[in-house]
Design a protein around this motif. Structure first.
Motif, PDB file in Angstrom:
ATOM      1  N   MET A   1       0.680  -1.213   0.098  1.00 27.51           N
ATOM      2  CA  MET A   1      -0.049   0.291  -0.027  1.00 27.51           C
ATOM      3  C   MET A   1       0.753   0.976   0.053  1.00 27.51           C
ATOM      4  SD  MET A   1      -2.898   1.343   2.899  1.00 27.51           S
ATOM      5  CE  MET A   1      -4.883   0.657   1.769  1.00 27.51           C
ATOM      6  N   ARG A   2       0.618   2.807  -0.743  1.00 18.15           N
ATOM      7  CA  ARG A   2       1.162   3.438  -0.672  1.00 18.15           C
ATOM      8  C   ARG A   2       1.400   3.834   0.597  1.00 18.15           C
ATOM      9  NH1 ARG A   2       0.854   7.392  -5.671  1.00 18.15           N
ATOM     10  NH2 ARG A   2       1.209   8.286  -4.114  1.00 18.15           N
ATOM     11  N   LEU A   3       2.609   5.018   0.915  1.00 21.47           N
ATOM     12  CA  LEU A   3       2.895   5.092   2.446  1.00 21.47           C
ATOM     13  C   LEU A   3       1.634   6.679   2.685  1.00 21.47           C
ATOM     14  CD1 LEU A   3       4.185   5.975   5.423  1.00 21.47           C
ATOM     15  CD2 LEU A   3       5.616   7.313   3.649  1.00 21.47           C
ATOM     16  N   ASP A   4       1.110   7.514   0.971  1.00 23.55           N
ATOM     17  CA  ASP A   4       0.651   8.075   1.358  1.00 23.55           C
ATOM     18  C   ASP A   4      -1.311   8.301   1.919  1.00 23.55           C
ATOM     19  OD1 ASP A   4       0.882   7.558  -0.932  1.00 23.55           O
ATOM     20  OD2 ASP A   4       0.100   9.344  -1.666  1.00 23.55           O
ATOM     21  N   ARG A   5      -1.387   6.675   1.105  1.00 21.12           N
ATOM     22  CA  ARG A   5      -3.051   6.391   0.873  1.00 21.12           C
ATOM     23  C   ARG A   5      -2.554   5.328   2.748  1.00 21.12           C
ATOM     24  NH1 ARG A   5      -5.352   1.984  -3.290  1.00 21.12           N
ATOM     25  NH2 ARG A   5      -7.030   2.424  -2.705  1.00 21.12           N
ATOM     26  N   PHE A   6      -2.046   5.057   3.053  1.00 18.23           N
ATOM     27  CA  PHE A   6      -1.533   4.304   4.545  1.00 18.23           C
ATOM     28  C   PHE A   6      -2.024   5.563   5.392  1.00 18.23           C
ATOM     29  CE2 PHE A   6      -0.049   3.461   7.940  1.00 18.23           C
ATOM     30  CZ  PHE A   6      -0.604   2.089   9.052  1.00 18.23           C
ATOM     31  N   LEU A   7      -1.695   6.329   5.338  1.00 20.94           N
ATOM     32  CA  LEU A   7      -1.794   7.895   6.286  1.00 20.94           C
ATOM     33  C   LEU A   7      -2.652   8.617   6.663  1.00 20.94           C
ATOM     34  CD1 LEU A   7       2.186   9.410   6.232  1.00 20.94           C
ATOM     35  CD2 LEU A   7       1.177   8.346   7.804  1.00 20.94           C
ATOM     36  N   TRP A   8      -3.117   8.623   5.246  1.00 23.49           N
ATOM     37  CA  TRP A   8      -4.646   9.165   5.597  1.00 23.49           C
ATOM     38  C   TRP A   8      -5.771   8.191   5.954  1.00 23.49           C
ATOM     39  CZ3 TRP A   8      -8.171   9.057   0.665  1.00 23.49           C
ATOM     40  CH2 TRP A   8      -9.263   9.851   1.047  1.00 23.49           C
ATOM     41  N   TRP A   9      -5.576   6.915   5.043  1.00 31.38           N
ATOM     42  CA  TRP A   9      -6.403   5.688   5.698  1.00 31.38           C
ATOM     43  C   TRP A   9      -6.891   5.830   7.080  1.00 31.38           C
ATOM     44  CZ3 TRP A   9      -8.131   1.765   1.511  1.00 31.38           C
ATOM     45  CH2 TRP A   9      -8.414   2.300   0.388  1.00 31.38           C
ATOM     46  N   ALA A  10      -5.775   5.648   7.418  1.00 30.07           N
ATOM     47  CA  ALA A  10      -5.528   5.048   8.970  1.00 30.07           C
ATOM     48  C   ALA A  10      -5.810   6.253  10.014  1.00 30.07           C
ATOM     49  CB  ALA A  10      -4.021   4.726   9.618  1.00 30.07           C
ATOM     50  N   ARG A  11      -5.966   7.174   9.336  1.00 27.67           N
ATOM     51  CA  ARG A  11      -6.662   8.463  10.253  1.00 27.67           C
ATOM     52  C   ARG A  11      -5.338   9.130  10.985  1.00 27.67           C
ATOM     53  NH1 ARG A  11     -11.384  10.592   9.725  1.00 27.67           N
ATOM     54  NH2 ARG A  11     -13.092   9.035   9.188  1.00 27.67           N
ATOM     55  N   LEU A  12      -3.905   9.088  10.487  1.00 26.53           N
ATOM     56  CA  LEU A  12      -2.760   9.614  10.729  1.00 26.53           C
ATOM     57  C   LEU A  12      -2.526  11.349  10.418  1.00 26.53           C
ATOM     58  CD1 LEU A  12      -0.944   6.511  10.900  1.00 26.53           C
ATOM     59  CD2 LEU A  12      -1.491   7.876  13.067  1.00 26.53           C
ATOM     60  N   ALA A  13      -3.048  11.580   8.726  1.00 28.19           N
ATOM     61  CA  ALA A  13      -3.113  12.206   8.576  1.00 28.19           C
ATOM     62  C   ALA A  13      -4.226  13.326   7.610  1.00 28.19           C
ATOM     63  CB  ALA A  13      -2.186  12.446   7.431  1.00 28.19           C
ATOM     64  N   LYS A  14      -5.031  14.323   7.689  1.00 26.73           N
ATOM     65  CA  LYS A  14      -6.153  14.664   8.326  1.00 26.73           C
ATOM     66  C   LYS A  14      -6.773  14.711   6.710  1.00 26.73           C
ATOM     67  CE  LYS A  14      -8.950  18.310  10.070  1.00 26.73           C
ATOM     68  NZ  LYS A  14      -9.108  18.801  11.576  1.00 26.73           N
ATOM     69  N   THR A  15      -5.918  14.549   5.893  1.00 27.60           N
ATOM     70  CA  THR A  15      -6.473  14.720   4.015  1.00 27.60           C
ATOM     71  C   THR A  15      -5.250  13.847   3.681  1.00 27.60           C
ATOM     72  OG1 THR A  15      -5.143  17.087   3.916  1.00 27.60           O
ATOM     73  CG2 THR A  15      -7.392  17.231   4.671  1.00 27.60           C
TER      74      THR A  15
END
Length: 93
Positions: A1-15
């Motif tokens: 899985m792409r890193l940015d997608r993981f951060l967003w889907w895991a709610r570690l980043a707002k957008t």
């Protein structure tokens, strides 16, 4: 899985764009390696280290999310290692 997608889907980043910024700024480490691209691959067991809201976050990927669901579902995808260390030290002291 792409890193940015993981951060967003895991709610570690707002957008998603905020997740891309975290990944491409060069301040994120994946298993100790500095990452400067948002499309880096994340797998179960990886340890991510980055700065968020003035503190260092260290998390271990426990599962890859299948969607950007509610917060409890997202929190099941990772373990916050900093919180685990603090609670262990409190029991020792």
């Amino acid at each position: 899985m792409r890193l940015d997608r993981f951060l967003w889907w895991a709610r570690l980043a707002k957008t998603r764009s905020a997740a891309q910024a975290i990944a491409s700024d060069g301040h994120l480490r994946l298993d100790g390696r500095a990452i400067d691209r948002a499309h880096a691959c994340v797998r179960v067991g990886n340890v991510l280290t980055y700065i968020a809201h003035g503190r260092v976050r260290v998390i271990r990927v426990e599962a890859l999310p299948v969607r950007r669901g509610p917060a409890p579902e997202a929190q099941g995808c990772y373990t916050d290692l900093e919180t685990a260390n603090v609670s262990q030290q409190a029991r020792v002291d």
